[in-house]
Enzyme design. Structure first.
Site, PDB file in Angstrom:
ATOM      1  N   VAL A 414       3.811   4.255  -0.365  1.00 29.33           N
ATOM      2  CA  VAL A 414       3.810   4.632   1.062  1.00 29.33           C
ATOM      3  C   VAL A 414       2.388   4.474   1.610  1.00 29.33           C
ATOM      4  CG1 VAL A 414       5.762   6.221   0.767  1.00 29.33           C
ATOM      5  CG2 VAL A 414       3.444   7.116   0.599  1.00 29.33           C
ATOM      6  N   GLU A 416      -1.454   4.773   2.711  1.00 32.65           N
ATOM      7  CA  GLU A 416      -2.586   5.286   1.923  1.00 32.65           C
ATOM      8  C   GLU A 416      -3.106   6.572   2.576  1.00 32.65           C
ATOM      9  OE1 GLU A 416      -3.223   4.418  -0.904  1.00 32.65           O
ATOM     10  OE2 GLU A 416      -5.326   4.265  -1.405  1.00 32.65           O
ATOM     11  N   LYS A 421       1.647  10.880   0.880  1.00 32.57           N
ATOM     12  CA  LYS A 421       1.956  10.697  -0.543  1.00 32.57           C
ATOM     13  C   LYS A 421       2.454  12.014  -1.151  1.00 32.57           C
ATOM     14  CE  LYS A 421      -1.005   6.672  -1.525  1.00 32.57           C
ATOM     15  NZ  LYS A 421       0.014   5.617  -1.511  1.00 32.57           N
ATOM     16  N   SER A 443      -4.541   2.484  -3.907  1.00 30.06           N
ATOM     17  CA  SER A 443      -5.694   1.689  -4.342  1.00 30.06           C
ATOM     18  C   SER A 443      -6.994   2.481  -4.283  1.00 30.06           C
ATOM     19  CB  SER A 443      -5.844   0.395  -3.543  1.00 30.06           C
ATOM     20  OG  SER A 443      -5.056   0.360  -2.414  1.00 30.06           O
ATOM     21  N   HIS A 464      -1.026   0.214 -10.450  1.00 35.03           N
ATOM     22  CA  HIS A 464      -1.718  -0.439  -9.340  1.00 35.03           C
ATOM     23  C   HIS A 464      -1.477  -1.945  -9.352  1.00 35.03           C
ATOM     24  CE1 HIS A 464      -5.673  -1.607  -7.209  1.00 35.03           C
ATOM     25  NE2 HIS A 464      -4.785  -1.278  -6.321  1.00 35.03           N
ATOM     26  N   GLU A 476      -2.924  -2.765 -13.013  1.00 34.62           N
ATOM     27  CA  GLU A 476      -3.765  -1.737 -13.631  1.00 34.62           C
ATOM     28  C   GLU A 476      -2.916  -0.479 -13.804  1.00 34.62           C
ATOM     29  OE1 GLU A 476      -8.342  -2.104 -12.241  1.00 34.62           O
ATOM     30  OE2 GLU A 476      -6.950  -1.813 -10.608  1.00 34.62           O
ATOM     31  N   ASN A 514     -11.127  -3.547  -8.352  1.00 32.36           N
ATOM     32  CA  ASN A 514     -11.723  -3.492  -7.019  1.00 32.36           C
ATOM     33  C   ASN A 514     -13.217  -3.178  -7.056  1.00 32.36           C
ATOM     34  OD1 ASN A 514      -9.398  -4.272  -5.828  1.00 32.36           O
ATOM     35  ND2 ASN A 514      -8.748  -2.227  -5.183  1.00 32.36           N
TER      36      ASN A 514
HETATM   37  P1  NAD Z   1       2.487  -0.677   4.337  1.00 29.74           P
HETATM   38  O1  NAD Z   1       2.001   0.024   5.527  1.00 29.74           O
HETATM   39  O2  NAD Z   1       2.811  -2.129   4.454  1.00 29.74           O
HETATM   40  O3  NAD Z   1       3.789   0.037   3.785  1.00 29.74           O
HETATM   41  C1  NAD Z   1       3.950   1.404   3.658  1.00 29.74           C
HETATM   42  C2  NAD Z   1       5.416   1.717   3.843  1.00 29.74           C
HETATM   43  O4  NAD Z   1       5.638   3.064   3.504  1.00 29.74           O
HETATM   44  C3  NAD Z   1       5.925   1.531   5.271  1.00 29.74           C
HETATM   45  O5  NAD Z   1       7.068   0.720   5.262  1.00 29.74           O
HETATM   46  C4  NAD Z   1       6.246   2.945   5.710  1.00 29.74           C
HETATM   47  O6  NAD Z   1       7.315   3.003   6.618  1.00 29.74           O
HETATM   48  C5  NAD Z   1       6.599   3.596   4.408  1.00 29.74           C
HETATM   49  N1  NAD Z   1       6.505   5.047   4.403  1.00 29.74           N
HETATM   50  C6  NAD Z   1       5.548   5.827   4.952  1.00 29.74           C
HETATM   51  N2  NAD Z   1       5.807   7.131   4.709  1.00 29.74           N
HETATM   52  C7  NAD Z   1       6.950   7.173   3.985  1.00 29.74           C
HETATM   53  C8  NAD Z   1       7.707   8.221   3.431  1.00 29.74           C
HETATM   54  N3  NAD Z   1       7.345   9.480   3.535  1.00 29.74           N
HETATM   55  N4  NAD Z   1       8.825   7.893   2.739  1.00 29.74           N
HETATM   56  C9  NAD Z   1       9.196   6.621   2.611  1.00 29.74           C
HETATM   57  N5  NAD Z   1       8.494   5.598   3.112  1.00 29.74           N
HETATM   58  C10 NAD Z   1       7.389   5.861   3.788  1.00 29.74           C
HETATM   59  O7  NAD Z   1       1.386  -0.432   3.197  1.00 29.74           O
HETATM   60  P2  NAD Z   1       1.102  -1.270   1.874  1.00 29.74           P
HETATM   61  O8  NAD Z   1       0.044  -2.276   2.138  1.00 29.74           O
HETATM   62  O9  NAD Z   1       2.378  -1.703   1.299  1.00 29.74           O
HETATM   63  O10 NAD Z   1       0.441  -0.175   0.938  1.00 29.74           O
HETATM   64  C11 NAD Z   1       1.193   0.790   0.291  1.00 29.74           C
HETATM   65  C12 NAD Z   1       0.384   1.421  -0.813  1.00 29.74           C
HETATM   66  O11 NAD Z   1      -0.026   0.411  -1.723  1.00 29.74           O
HETATM   67  C13 NAD Z   1      -0.883   2.104  -0.355  1.00 29.74           C
HETATM   68  O12 NAD Z   1      -1.103   3.222  -1.152  1.00 29.74           O
HETATM   69  C14 NAD Z   1      -1.953   1.064  -0.625  1.00 29.74           C
HETATM   70  O13 NAD Z   1      -3.223   1.630  -0.834  1.00 29.74           O
HETATM   71  C15 NAD Z   1      -1.432   0.456  -1.891  1.00 29.74           C
HETATM   72  N6  NAD Z   1      -1.900  -0.908  -2.180  1.00 29.74           N
HETATM   73  C16 NAD Z   1      -1.990  -1.834  -1.212  1.00 29.74           C
HETATM   74  C17 NAD Z   1      -2.424  -3.099  -1.510  1.00 29.74           C
HETATM   75  C18 NAD Z   1      -2.495  -4.157  -0.449  1.00 29.74           C
HETATM   76  O14 NAD Z   1      -3.021  -5.235  -0.735  1.00 29.74           O
HETATM   77  N7  NAD Z   1      -1.971  -3.925   0.727  1.00 29.74           N
HETATM   78  C19 NAD Z   1      -2.756  -3.426  -2.839  1.00 29.74           C
HETATM   79  C20 NAD Z   1      -2.626  -2.456  -3.826  1.00 29.74           C
HETATM   80  C21 NAD Z   1      -2.204  -1.205  -3.487  1.00 29.74           C
END
Ligand code: NAD
Length: 738
Positions: A414, A416, A421, A443, A464, A476, A514
């Site tokens: 979800v 960040e 979370k 992340s 990760h 990771e 990272n």
């Molecule tokens: P994103 O915004 O594309 O997706 C997040 C999703 O979570 C959205 O669809 C949102 O509607 C949903 N959401 C929010 N609250 C919720 C809840 N309570 N219940 C269910 N769904 C919910 O974000 P993302 O880029 O996919 O990142 C998600 C996680 O992955 C973050 O923690 C981020 O740090 C981590 N991450 C991201 C990357 C990247 O490159 N974008 C890489 C590694 C890790």
């Protein structure tokens, strides 16, 4: 005669069927014992008058052989490391003989006087494909399972058992060079079109077709042993050769920046080998092979990309004594950018997935990502309609956390945001069985602090992923302070199930990957500020062996994200944690010029509409007074980019964040393509010698600043003459146990 790894059955027509089926191994590989047995089988076939010819095949389903076994290669390196110190001349002879063992055995087979046909039923790699090329006939099953390749270049060596000589004597030189320098796989059809195999037949008719070739009078003489043999692509000294070879050298230089001795040796072997008779050509190949084996690049690449990678994938870091997990259901919370990708790779592994988001629409949109990827795969002929349907049927989009019931593992992706979370963790745990593992894909937020939201911190872990999830091979696995062995085992089992490589990382800001990547980008910011022309920065990175320049990489991950991370770092750790000149550069890019990266088409690069290519933003040069390019030490730019990353990797080891050098090395190559010819971040240091590395870093520190400060660990290692692989010996525990 009885063999351990083979059966030999001769039919009424006098055709011996030699079936390779190693006991206790899922795939056939070349070991010393296998080589000895093949040698004996050739003698048997020759000596037995009742045998007219032989068919060589595999008893394994869908695979012929994966090529050389780790132990064979390890033996060669033992010679280099131990024998060389005692008696260099003897060691060289041993290495030369070892390098030619397979080559001359295949030569013995093809000149034994009786016809051999290789019946290729599945994956056929490296030495196994070279063995097949030495057979007088090659029949291949028309099956998706069949992939043939000479992939040695990918681990720093080259096809050294006749591959560089037989391939360009069967097909044109350009295709031969391309296939071997890229290590690319051939389908049966492509191999046939190239003239590398004779027949492609339905799998069920494979052996019959191979037998028939012999019955029909296959000549036991290779084309190159016939009088008047002509190279299919023409001679080296010919108009065609004059066209090809200068371009081939230039392409090699462009693609490898001459960082890969194995790739360069392929060109040398083919060029020199095609000028001489076959036996001399094999000797030339043998010399280059013995030579390349002694390079630091080959040693490091084989260790990281072959040995360590296999060991990690087979569970080298998995805690013992915990039953392997069978995943009946995996939950993914958050169907956004990452969650959608995680759902896809999970379903692709055949595991049912519940994909949860706040609205049904968002959850469905996440599933649509899998639909898109499968549709594209179908268009490329890599998937069938049934496979797509099956994969999609495994993903259940939902808004109801109760659907997580029965899941073995839940991965949260979800926003960040700690509060979001926390809510997701609590809602999920309300429906999870006690043994289920909860993983966060965060992340930046420490796993230990997120685990406080859990009722079962032992079962709380970080998994990760990197984006794009379907392409990036590394994951990771992050250990919180209270994470237990069971959660680690489940996480590693999951990573293995989705066919990725997991490395175990202890909790810290930025984890391992990272932290290293940030250093890479930061050094580029420093260079920009010093007035190094941007194109030089990007080219230095590529020539140092990095796949993507640091400015392009910042664009890909977004400049405004870099800005966010820097601001958060200042909030968390204070002003000193971020170089104010870097902050100013990034603020100028984002706030003044609206340059957010690739996502808004404006970053360090401009991104014009296709087919035009991206190019560096011309105004970038106006931000800082530019140095005269001729006055810049280009070699030093390359060193700065690699050294800053390697130093961070060393700090990560010093802090005990990563504990096994194999993981640091493999992780750095899989996650951000750290100059693969070095074998990874720590092998880069070991390869040049820790003391030399410390000297280099000290020199850079004096010129460029504290980012090059040498950690205590490295100073100590330099004084003691240690390497990462001796100080953090990954096999010490295993050896003791054994
Ligand atoms: P994103 O915004 O594309 O997706 C997040 C999703 O979570 C959205 O669809 C949102 O509607 C949903 N959401 C929010 N609250 C919720 C809840 N309570 N219940 C269910 N769904 C919910 O974000 P993302 O880029 O996919 O990142 C998600 C996680 O992955 C973050 O923690 C981020 O740090 C981590 N991450 C991201 C990357 C990247 O490159 N974008 C890489 C590694 C890790």
């Amino acid at each position: 005669m009885a063999y351990k790894n083979f059966t030999v059955e001769t039919d009424a027509d006098g055709i011996a069927l030699v079936t390779w089926d190693m006991p206790d191994k899922s795939m056939n590989v070349f070991t010393e014992e296998v080589m000895d047995e093949i040698d004996a089988i050739i003698d048997q076939v020759v000596a037995d008058d009742a045998i007219k010819g032989a068919v060589f095949t595999s008893g394994k389903k869908d695979s012929f052989s994966g090529g050389a076994d780790i132990t064979m290669l390890k033996k060669m390196f033992d010679i280099i490391q131990t024998e060389k110190a005692k008696d260099p001349e003897k060691a060289m002879q041993m290495l030369f003989d070892g390098a030619g063992r397979m080559s001359w055995l295949w030569r013995k087979l093809e000149t034994c006087g009786k016809p051999w046909v290789s019946a290729i039923n599945g994956t056929c790699m490296g030495g196994a494909f070279e063995l097949s090329l030495a057979c007088h006939g090659r029949v291949v099953a028309d099956s998706k399972a069949v992939k043939m390749a000479l992939p040695e270049v990918k681990i720093g060596i080259f096809p050294g058992a006749g591959g560089t000589q037989r391939v360009p004597r069967l097909t044109n030189q350009q295709d031969a060079l391309q296939m071997m320098t890229q290590g690319s796989s051939l389908t049966p059809q492509r191999a046939k079109a190239l003239g590398l195999v004779h027949e492609v037949v339905p799998p069920k008719k494979l052996i019959a077709a191979a037998r028939k070739m012999i019955k029909d009078g296959l000549k036991p003489v290779q084309p190159w042993d016939e009088k008047g043999f002509r190279l299919p692509g023409g001679k080296i000294y010919s108009p065609a050769g004059a066209n090809l070879w200068p371009a081939a050298s230039a392409i090699l230089r462009r693609e490898t920046h001459m960082n890969y001795p194995g790739a360069a040796a392929i060109l040398k072997c083919v060029y020199e080998g095609l000028l001489v008779p076959f036996d001399t050509a094999l000797k030339i190949e043998q010399r280059y092979f013995a030579n390349v084996l002694q390079t630091t690049e080959a040693g490091s690449m084989i260790r990281s990309l072959f040995v360590s990678l296999q060991e990690l994938n087979k569970g080298a870091r998995r805690p013992e004594g915990i039953r392997p997990t069978k995943f009946r259901k995996v939950g993914v919370i958050g169907a956004g950018f990452m969650g959608a990708g995680i759902a896809y790779v999970t379903a692709k592994a055949g595991i049912p997935v519940v994909l949860i988001d706040r609205t049904q629409e968002a959850a469905e949109k996440g599933k649509a990502h899998s639909d898109n990827l499968m549709t594209k795969a179908m268009q490329k002929g890599r998937a069938t309609a049934e496979e797509k349907e099956k994969l999609l049927s495994l993903i259940t989009p939902s808004t109801d956390y109760a659907d997580l019931e029965g899941a073995d593992l839940v991965i949260e992706a979800v926003f960040e945001d700690s509060e979001v979370k926390k809510a997701a963790t609590e809602q999920a745990e309300a429906h999870l069985k006690p043994s289920a593992v909860f993983a966060s894909n965060t992340s930046t937020i420490p796993i230990t602090s997120l685990a406080k939201n859990s009722k079962r911190p032992k079962n709380f872990i970080g998994i990760h992923f990197f984006s794009p999830v379907d392409k990036m091979m590394l994951v990771e696995v992050i250990m919180g302070k209270r994470t237990g062995d069971k959660a680690l085992a489940v996480a590693l089992d999951y990573v293995r199930a989705i066919k990725k490589t997991g490395i175990v990382v202890n909790d810290t800001r930025g984890f391992y990957v990272n932290r290293c990547v940030l250093r890479y980008m930061q050094e580029a910011y420093s260079m920009l500020i010093e007035g190094v022309p941007p194109a030089m920065i990007e080219n230095a990175a590529k020539m140092a062996g990095m796949p993507v320049g640091p400015l392009a990489l910042t664009d890909e991950t977004a400049i405004d994200l870099a800005q966010k991370i820097m601001k958060q770092t200042i909030r968390d750790l204070g002003e000193k944690a971020v170089d104010p000149r870097h902050m100013e550069l990034i603020d100028t890019m984002v706030d003044k010029h609206g340059r957010h990266g690739r996502k808004n088409g404006k970053g360090f690069y401009d991104y014009p509409a296709k087919p035009a290519k991206k190019h560096l933003w011309p105004e970038l040069k106006t931000l800082y007074p530019q140095q005269d390019a001729d006055s810049i030490d280009f070699g030093e730019l390359k060193q700065r980019l690699l050294v800053t990353i390697a130093l961070e990797a060393a700090r990560v080891m010093e802090e005990g964040i990563v504990t096994d050098p194999r993981e640091a090395d493999v992780g750095s190559i899989l996650a951000f393509g750290f100059a693969p010819y070095t074998g990874g971040t720590l092998s880069y240091i070991d390869g040049m010698g820790v003391a030399n590395f410390v000297d280099l870093a000290n020199r850079l520190r004096r010129k460029y600043g504290a980012q090059f400060r040498v950690p205590k660990l490295l100073k100590e290692m330099a004084e003691n003459g240690e390497t990462f692989y001796s100080r953090f010996d990954p096999y010490a525990k295993v050896d003791k146990a054994a």
